[in-house]
Design a protein around this motif. Sequence first.
Motif, PDB file in Angstrom:
ATOM      1  N   LYS A  20     -43.725 -38.344 -11.218  1.00 34.28           N
ATOM      2  CA  LYS A  20     -43.973 -39.757 -11.473  1.00 34.28           C
ATOM      3  C   LYS A  20     -42.727 -40.415 -12.074  1.00 34.28           C
ATOM      4  CE  LYS A  20     -47.545 -38.087 -13.671  1.00 34.28           C
ATOM      5  NZ  LYS A  20     -48.589 -37.841 -14.599  1.00 34.28           N
ATOM      6  N   GLU A  21     -42.682 -41.740 -11.967  1.00 35.46           N
ATOM      7  CA  GLU A  21     -41.542 -42.481 -12.518  1.00 35.46           C
ATOM      8  C   GLU A  21     -41.347 -42.166 -13.995  1.00 35.46           C
ATOM      9  OE1 GLU A  21     -39.918 -47.016 -13.219  1.00 35.46           O
ATOM     10  OE2 GLU A  21     -41.448 -46.672 -11.696  1.00 35.46           O
ATOM     11  N   ALA A  32     -36.915 -37.704 -18.530  1.00 38.61           N
ATOM     12  CA  ALA A  32     -35.939 -36.642 -18.266  1.00 38.61           C
ATOM     13  C   ALA A  32     -34.489 -37.126 -18.288  1.00 38.61           C
ATOM     14  CB  ALA A  32     -36.242 -35.987 -16.926  1.00 38.61           C
ATOM     15  N   ILE A  33     -34.269 -38.415 -18.475  1.00 41.51           N
ATOM     16  CA  ILE A  33     -32.888 -38.916 -18.514  1.00 41.51           C
ATOM     17  C   ILE A  33     -32.145 -38.213 -19.652  1.00 41.51           C
ATOM     18  CG2 ILE A  33     -31.440 -40.948 -18.990  1.00 41.51           C
ATOM     19  CD1 ILE A  33     -33.526 -42.591 -17.407  1.00 41.51           C
ATOM     20  N   GLY A  34     -30.973 -37.688 -19.310  1.00 41.96           N
ATOM     21  CA  GLY A  34     -30.169 -36.946 -20.272  1.00 41.96           C
ATOM     22  C   GLY A  34     -30.434 -35.449 -20.250  1.00 41.96           C
ATOM     23  N   LYS A  35     -31.450 -35.038 -19.484  1.00 48.03           N
ATOM     24  CA  LYS A  35     -31.798 -33.615 -19.431  1.00 48.03           C
ATOM     25  C   LYS A  35     -31.277 -32.977 -18.145  1.00 48.03           C
ATOM     26  CE  LYS A  35     -35.780 -34.110 -22.375  1.00 48.03           C
ATOM     27  NZ  LYS A  35     -37.206 -34.071 -22.515  1.00 48.03           N
ATOM     28  N   TYR A  36     -31.200 -31.665 -18.176  1.00 46.15           N
ATOM     29  CA  TYR A  36     -30.725 -30.881 -17.034  1.00 46.15           C
ATOM     30  C   TYR A  36     -31.882 -30.718 -16.054  1.00 46.15           C
ATOM     31  CZ  TYR A  36     -27.896 -27.278 -14.715  1.00 46.15           C
ATOM     32  OH  TYR A  36     -27.133 -26.567 -13.827  1.00 46.15           O
ATOM     33  N   ILE A  37     -31.639 -31.041 -14.770  1.00 48.27           N
ATOM     34  CA  ILE A  37     -32.699 -30.981 -13.766  1.00 48.27           C
ATOM     35  C   ILE A  37     -32.211 -30.283 -12.497  1.00 48.27           C
ATOM     36  CG2 ILE A  37     -33.781 -33.095 -14.641  1.00 48.27           C
ATOM     37  CD1 ILE A  37     -32.714 -34.532 -12.105  1.00 48.27           C
ATOM     38  N   TYR A  38     -33.185 -29.934 -11.665  1.00 50.80           N
ATOM     39  CA  TYR A  38     -32.942 -29.363 -10.335  1.00 50.80           C
ATOM     40  C   TYR A  38     -33.558 -30.323  -9.332  1.00 50.80           C
ATOM     41  CZ  TYR A  38     -34.145 -26.570  -6.214  1.00 50.80           C
ATOM     42  OH  TYR A  38     -34.317 -26.110  -4.927  1.00 50.80           O
ATOM     43  N   VAL A  39     -32.827 -30.630  -8.278  1.00 52.61           N
ATOM     44  CA  VAL A  39     -33.332 -31.503  -7.222  1.00 52.61           C
ATOM     45  C   VAL A  39     -33.078 -30.839  -5.875  1.00 52.61           C
ATOM     46  CG1 VAL A  39     -33.089 -33.739  -6.057  1.00 52.61           C
ATOM     47  CG2 VAL A  39     -32.955 -33.616  -8.550  1.00 52.61           C
ATOM     48  N   LYS A  40     -34.116 -30.797  -5.062  1.00 49.14           N
ATOM     49  CA  LYS A  40     -34.008 -30.318  -3.683  1.00 49.14           C
ATOM     50  C   LYS A  40     -34.231 -31.532  -2.795  1.00 49.14           C
ATOM     51  CE  LYS A  40     -35.744 -26.816  -0.554  1.00 49.14           C
ATOM     52  NZ  LYS A  40     -36.625 -25.644  -0.424  1.00 49.14           N
ATOM     53  N   THR A  41     -33.363 -31.711  -1.786  1.00 54.41           N
ATOM     54  CA  THR A  41     -33.448 -32.890  -0.926  1.00 54.41           C
ATOM     55  C   THR A  41     -33.868 -32.513   0.489  1.00 54.41           C
ATOM     56  OG1 THR A  41     -31.103 -32.743  -0.398  1.00 54.41           O
ATOM     57  CG2 THR A  41     -31.709 -34.154  -2.251  1.00 54.41           C
ATOM     58  N   TYR A  42     -34.403 -33.493   1.205  1.00 50.26           N
ATOM     59  CA  TYR A  42     -34.795 -33.295   2.599  1.00 50.26           C
ATOM     60  C   TYR A  42     -33.585 -33.164   3.513  1.00 50.26           C
ATOM     61  CZ  TYR A  42     -39.572 -34.564   1.311  1.00 50.26           C
ATOM     62  OH  TYR A  42     -40.825 -34.595   0.738  1.00 50.26           O
ATOM     63  N   GLU A  43     -32.525 -33.863   3.152  1.00 46.52           N
ATOM     64  CA  GLU A  43     -31.291 -33.801   3.942  1.00 46.52           C
ATOM     65  C   GLU A  43     -30.113 -33.703   2.981  1.00 46.52           C
ATOM     66  OE1 GLU A  43     -30.329 -38.293   5.144  1.00 46.52           O
ATOM     67  OE2 GLU A  43     -32.269 -37.614   5.907  1.00 46.52           O
ATOM     68  N   PRO A  44     -28.999 -33.172   3.450  1.00 49.57           N
ATOM     69  CA  PRO A  44     -27.861 -32.966   2.549  1.00 49.57           C
ATOM     70  C   PRO A  44     -27.335 -34.251   1.909  1.00 49.57           C
ATOM     71  CG  PRO A  44     -27.531 -31.790   4.613  1.00 49.57           C
ATOM     72  CD  PRO A  44     -28.735 -32.665   4.801  1.00 49.57           C
ATOM     73  N   VAL A  45     -26.946 -34.113   0.651  1.00 47.48           N
ATOM     74  CA  VAL A  45     -26.267 -35.161  -0.095  1.00 47.48           C
ATOM     75  C   VAL A  45     -24.961 -34.526  -0.542  1.00 47.48           C
ATOM     76  CG1 VAL A  45     -26.335 -36.634  -2.144  1.00 47.48           C
ATOM     77  CG2 VAL A  45     -28.446 -36.152  -0.884  1.00 47.48           C
ATOM     78  N   LYS A  46     -23.843 -35.080  -0.093  1.00 50.15           N
ATOM     79  CA  LYS A  46     -22.522 -34.478  -0.373  1.00 50.15           C
ATOM     80  C   LYS A  46     -22.516 -33.007   0.059  1.00 50.15           C
ATOM     81  CE  LYS A  46     -20.667 -37.899  -2.919  1.00 50.15           C
ATOM     82  NZ  LYS A  46     -19.592 -38.716  -2.541  1.00 50.15           N
ATOM     83  N   GLN A  65     -38.137 -32.356  -3.924  1.00 52.46           N
ATOM     84  CA  GLN A  65     -38.690 -31.732  -5.121  1.00 52.46           C
ATOM     85  C   GLN A  65     -37.727 -31.970  -6.274  1.00 52.46           C
ATOM     86  OE1 GLN A  65     -38.702 -27.463  -4.859  1.00 52.46           O
ATOM     87  NE2 GLN A  65     -39.926 -27.199  -6.668  1.00 52.46           N
ATOM     88  N   ALA A  66     -38.284 -32.171  -7.458  1.00 58.07           N
ATOM     89  CA  ALA A  66     -37.454 -32.309  -8.657  1.00 58.07           C
ATOM     90  C   ALA A  66     -38.202 -31.682  -9.823  1.00 58.07           C
ATOM     91  CB  ALA A  66     -37.153 -33.778  -8.944  1.00 58.07           C
ATOM     92  N   ARG A  67     -37.453 -31.050 -10.720  1.00 55.57           N
ATOM     93  CA  ARG A  67     -38.054 -30.434 -11.901  1.00 55.57           C
ATOM     94  C   ARG A  67     -37.008 -30.290 -12.992  1.00 55.57           C
ATOM     95  NH1 ARG A  67     -35.967 -25.390 -11.728  1.00 55.57           N
ATOM     96  NH2 ARG A  67     -35.739 -24.365  -9.737  1.00 55.57           N
ATOM     97  N   LEU A  68     -37.486 -30.145 -14.210  1.00 52.35           N
ATOM     98  CA  LEU A  68     -36.578 -29.811 -15.295  1.00 52.35           C
ATOM     99  C   LEU A  68     -36.016 -28.425 -15.007  1.00 52.35           C
ATOM    100  CD1 LEU A  68     -38.548 -30.922 -18.483  1.00 52.35           C
ATOM    101  CD2 LEU A  68     -36.685 -32.132 -17.346  1.00 52.35           C
ATOM    102  N   ALA A  69     -34.845 -28.141 -15.504  1.00 52.34           N
ATOM    103  CA  ALA A  69     -34.225 -26.830 -15.290  1.00 52.34           C
ATOM    104  C   ALA A  69     -33.566 -26.396 -16.588  1.00 52.34           C
ATOM    105  CB  ALA A  69     -33.204 -26.904 -14.151  1.00 52.34           C
ATOM    106  N   ILE A  70     -33.176 -25.147 -16.613  1.00 53.28           N
ATOM    107  CA  ILE A  70     -32.504 -24.600 -17.786  1.00 53.28           C
ATOM    108  C   ILE A  70     -31.028 -24.452 -17.438  1.00 53.28           C
ATOM    109  CG2 ILE A  70     -32.360 -22.640 -19.353  1.00 53.28           C
ATOM    110  CD1 ILE A  70     -35.388 -22.218 -18.745  1.00 53.28           C
TER     111      ILE A  70
END
Length: 161
Positions: free
Chosen positions: A89-90, A96-110, A149-154
Amino acid sequence: MSKVTSVIEQLLIPIIDELKLELVDIEFVKEGRNHFLRVYVDTPEGGIDIEQCVQVSERLSLILDQEDPIEQNYYLEVSSPGAERPLKKEEDFQKAIGKYIYVKTYEPVKDMKELHGYLIAYTEQGLEMEIRIKTRKINIQIEKEKVAQARLAIDFSDKQI
């Protein structure tokens, strides 16, 4: 959100509100021959104990027995989202701003479909992350539609073993 999870969410809202908890996610999945209804709850401050999970489980079980919204046999699991909490959710992204996260995308980014880094900003258009490529830190923009997909990460990168 599936029909089952949206019905369960409506049944859960009064329980969650009464216990002053936060509903993080609901999953209804089939694994092998079994179905699982998984409910992830947390406190607004972060961190939930087993007793709170038991309270949600017991109250939800009673309602599910009365309403019987799921045709199949299933196992109910109520738990914490854990350290790698999903961001859906938004408000999850805003917290999570300022925190370490993991993001998986449908198509490549860079040229990457899986990114780890710090969330710098989140807007209606998408998110901005600071990622590390070898020794360089760069900021990268990801459109909302591209996020699978997005989630907090360590972050283990600065830790010494």
